[in-house]
Design a protein around this motif. Sequence first.
Motif, PDB file in Angstrom:
ATOM      1  N   PHE A  85       0.926  -1.219  -0.009  1.00  0.00           N
ATOM      2  CA  PHE A  85      -0.127  -0.009  -0.088  1.00  0.00           C
ATOM      3  C   PHE A  85       0.924   1.011  -0.010  1.00  0.00           C
ATOM      4  N   GLU A  86       1.833   1.226   1.054  1.00  0.00           N
ATOM      5  CA  GLU A  86       2.790   2.541   0.916  1.00  0.00           C
ATOM      6  C   GLU A  86       3.780   2.633  -0.472  1.00  0.00           C
ATOM      7  N   GLN A  87       4.037   1.499  -1.053  1.00  0.00           N
ATOM      8  CA  GLN A  87       4.841   1.495  -2.152  1.00  0.00           C
ATOM      9  C   GLN A  87       3.788   2.021  -3.433  1.00  0.00           C
ATOM     10  N   GLY A  88       2.519   1.755  -3.254  1.00  0.00           N
ATOM     11  CA  GLY A  88       1.466   2.176  -4.079  1.00  0.00           C
ATOM     12  C   GLY A  88       1.310   3.655  -3.933  1.00  0.00           C
ATOM     13  N   ILE A  89       1.376   4.122  -2.865  1.00  0.00           N
ATOM     14  CA  ILE A  89       1.116   5.597  -2.648  1.00  0.00           C
ATOM     15  C   ILE A  89       2.311   6.454  -3.250  1.00  0.00           C
ATOM     16  N   GLU A  90       3.471   5.608  -2.829  1.00  0.00           N
ATOM     17  CA  GLU A  90       4.652   6.334  -3.238  1.00  0.00           C
ATOM     18  C   GLU A  90       4.744   6.396  -5.093  1.00  0.00           C
ATOM     19  N   GLN A  91       4.505   5.344  -5.462  1.00  0.00           N
ATOM     20  CA  GLN A  91       4.334   5.334  -6.933  1.00  0.00           C
ATOM     21  C   GLN A  91       3.508   6.333  -7.315  1.00  0.00           C
ATOM     22  N   GLY A  92       2.163   6.428  -6.887  1.00  0.00           N
ATOM     23  CA  GLY A  92       1.194   7.399  -7.307  1.00  0.00           C
ATOM     24  C   GLY A  92       1.626   8.890  -7.180  1.00  0.00           C
ATOM     25  N   ILE A  93       2.233   9.216  -5.996  1.00  0.00           N
ATOM     26  CA  ILE A  93       2.761  10.397  -5.961  1.00  0.00           C
ATOM     27  C   ILE A  93       3.906  10.813  -6.925  1.00  0.00           C
ATOM     28  N   GLU A  94       4.692   9.789  -7.135  1.00  0.00           N
ATOM     29  CA  GLU A  94       5.824   9.849  -8.286  1.00  0.00           C
ATOM     30  C   GLU A  94       5.138  10.436  -9.467  1.00  0.00           C
ATOM     31  N   GLN A  95       3.996   9.460 -10.000  1.00  0.00           N
ATOM     32  CA  GLN A  95       3.351   9.754 -11.195  1.00  0.00           C
ATOM     33  C   GLN A  95       2.836  10.990 -11.360  1.00  0.00           C
ATOM     34  N   GLY A  96       2.114  11.303 -10.124  1.00  0.00           N
ATOM     35  CA  GLY A  96       1.417  12.673 -10.015  1.00  0.00           C
ATOM     36  C   GLY A  96       2.368  13.642 -10.130  1.00  0.00           C
ATOM     37  N   ILE A  97       3.516  13.863  -9.738  1.00  0.00           N
ATOM     38  CA  ILE A  97       4.347  14.681  -9.915  1.00  0.00           C
ATOM     39  C   ILE A  97       4.894  14.792 -11.317  1.00  0.00           C
ATOM     40  N   GLU A  98       5.089  13.731 -11.940  1.00  0.00           N
ATOM     41  CA  GLU A  98       5.630  13.827 -13.342  1.00  0.00           C
ATOM     42  C   GLU A  98       4.593  14.286 -14.069  1.00  0.00           C
ATOM     43  N   GLN A  99       3.229  13.705 -14.119  1.00  0.00           N
ATOM     44  CA  GLN A  99       2.179  14.335 -14.502  1.00  0.00           C
ATOM     45  C   GLN A  99       1.932  15.901 -14.689  1.00  0.00           C
ATOM     46  N   GLY A 100       2.156  16.321 -13.250  1.00  0.00           N
ATOM     47  CA  GLY A 100       2.155  17.825 -12.787  1.00  0.00           C
ATOM     48  C   GLY A 100       3.271  18.586 -13.766  1.00  0.00           C
ATOM     49  N   ILE A 101       4.304  17.974 -13.490  1.00  0.00           N
ATOM     50  CA  ILE A 101       5.707  18.641 -14.415  1.00  0.00           C
ATOM     51  C   ILE A 101       5.158  18.925 -15.864  1.00  0.00           C
ATOM     52  N   GLU A 102       4.804  17.789 -16.452  1.00  0.00           N
ATOM     53  CA  GLU A 102       4.515  17.581 -17.686  1.00  0.00           C
ATOM     54  C   GLU A 102       3.201  18.603 -18.203  1.00  0.00           C
ATOM     55  N   GLN A 103       2.189  18.686 -17.356  1.00  0.00           N
ATOM     56  CA  GLN A 103       1.146  19.448 -17.664  1.00  0.00           C
ATOM     57  C   GLN A 103       1.613  21.097 -17.417  1.00  0.00           C
ATOM     58  N   GLY A 104       2.398  21.229 -16.586  1.00  0.00           N
ATOM     59  CA  GLY A 104       2.870  22.587 -16.260  1.00  0.00           C
ATOM     60  C   GLY A 104       3.751  22.903 -17.498  1.00  0.00           C
ATOM     61  N   ALA A 105       4.607  22.128 -17.960  1.00  0.00           N
ATOM     62  CA  ALA A 105       5.400  22.365 -19.024  1.00  0.00           C
ATOM     63  C   ALA A 105       4.594  22.731 -20.423  1.00  0.00           C
ATOM     64  N   ARG A 106       3.550  21.974 -20.527  1.00  0.00           N
ATOM     65  CA  ARG A 106       2.685  22.070 -21.644  1.00  0.00           C
ATOM     66  C   ARG A 106       1.918  23.612 -21.611  1.00  0.00           C
ATOM     67  N   GLU A 107       1.147  23.686 -20.431  1.00  0.00           N
ATOM     68  CA  GLU A 107       0.681  24.834 -20.387  1.00  0.00           C
ATOM     69  C   GLU A 107       1.416  26.047 -20.422  1.00  0.00           C
ATOM     70  N   ASN A 108       2.784  25.985 -20.171  1.00  0.00           N
ATOM     71  CA  ASN A 108       3.831  27.076 -20.162  1.00  0.00           C
ATOM     72  C   ASN A 108       4.067  27.116 -21.754  1.00  0.00           C
ATOM     73  N   ALA A 109       4.191  26.297 -22.257  1.00  0.00           N
ATOM     74  CA  ALA A 109       4.494  26.370 -23.838  1.00  0.00           C
ATOM     75  C   ALA A 109       3.142  27.035 -24.456  1.00  0.00           C
ATOM     76  N   ILE A 110       2.179  26.735 -24.180  1.00  0.00           N
ATOM     77  CA  ILE A 110       0.979  27.466 -24.983  1.00  0.00           C
ATOM     78  C   ILE A 110       0.973  28.752 -24.507  1.00  0.00           C
ATOM     79  N   GLU A 111       1.002  29.193 -23.182  1.00  0.00           N
ATOM     80  CA  GLU A 111       1.030  30.390 -22.746  1.00  0.00           C
ATOM     81  C   GLU A 111       2.206  31.268 -23.405  1.00  0.00           C
ATOM     82  N   ASN A 112       3.501  30.606 -23.556  1.00  0.00           N
ATOM     83  CA  ASN A 112       4.417  31.396 -24.235  1.00  0.00           C
ATOM     84  C   ASN A 112       4.149  31.595 -25.704  1.00  0.00           C
ATOM     85  N   ILE A 113       3.695  30.843 -26.567  1.00  0.00           N
ATOM     86  CA  ILE A 113       3.147  30.892 -27.813  1.00  0.00           C
ATOM     87  C   ILE A 113       2.159  31.996 -28.122  1.00  0.00           C
ATOM     88  N   LEU A 114       1.192  31.839 -27.209  1.00  0.00           N
ATOM     89  CA  LEU A 114       0.117  33.138 -27.219  1.00  0.00           C
ATOM     90  C   LEU A 114       0.641  34.409 -26.944  1.00  0.00           C
TER      91      LEU A 114
END
Length: 164
Positions: A85-114
Amino acid sequence: MWSEKADSAEIRAALIEALIHFGALPEAQAAQRREAIGYLLDLILHRRSPEEHEELIRLVDRHTHNVEVDPMARTMAEELLERGFEQGIEQGIEQGIEQGIEQGARENAIENILLLLTERFPNSDAEGTKQRLQAIHDIERLRQLLRTAMKTPNLETFLQQLDT
């Protein structure tokens, strides 16, 4: 003690042999016997398939005397479950952070283009372009469009590149 790849019959035979040996230990070594049985239960729970757990634990229980195998096995299983369970939570947090970074980079790129398009072409339709950019999920494609926005001679040329 045994090969992890051994079939069930070999495991049962090796387990019975070990338990008979443990049973022959003098009463003065009861603590070591209990520890060894705990080690066997650990091996069962960690190294054998879940389908075999119940059968092998019952086998240990039948061949031991004065040792509470069932509670010991349950405690170990609960520990495994908690660890998983703890390992699953850690993996979920890591995956969430990665997705957040990707989403932030994507939003930043769109904002910069505009921002760049609005700066270069003040009378442009930024909202319509924003919706089209938001449909793009590939960060590399957005980075390519940012470079295009820097070099494009006019908005129409950029929009043509956006459609390709």
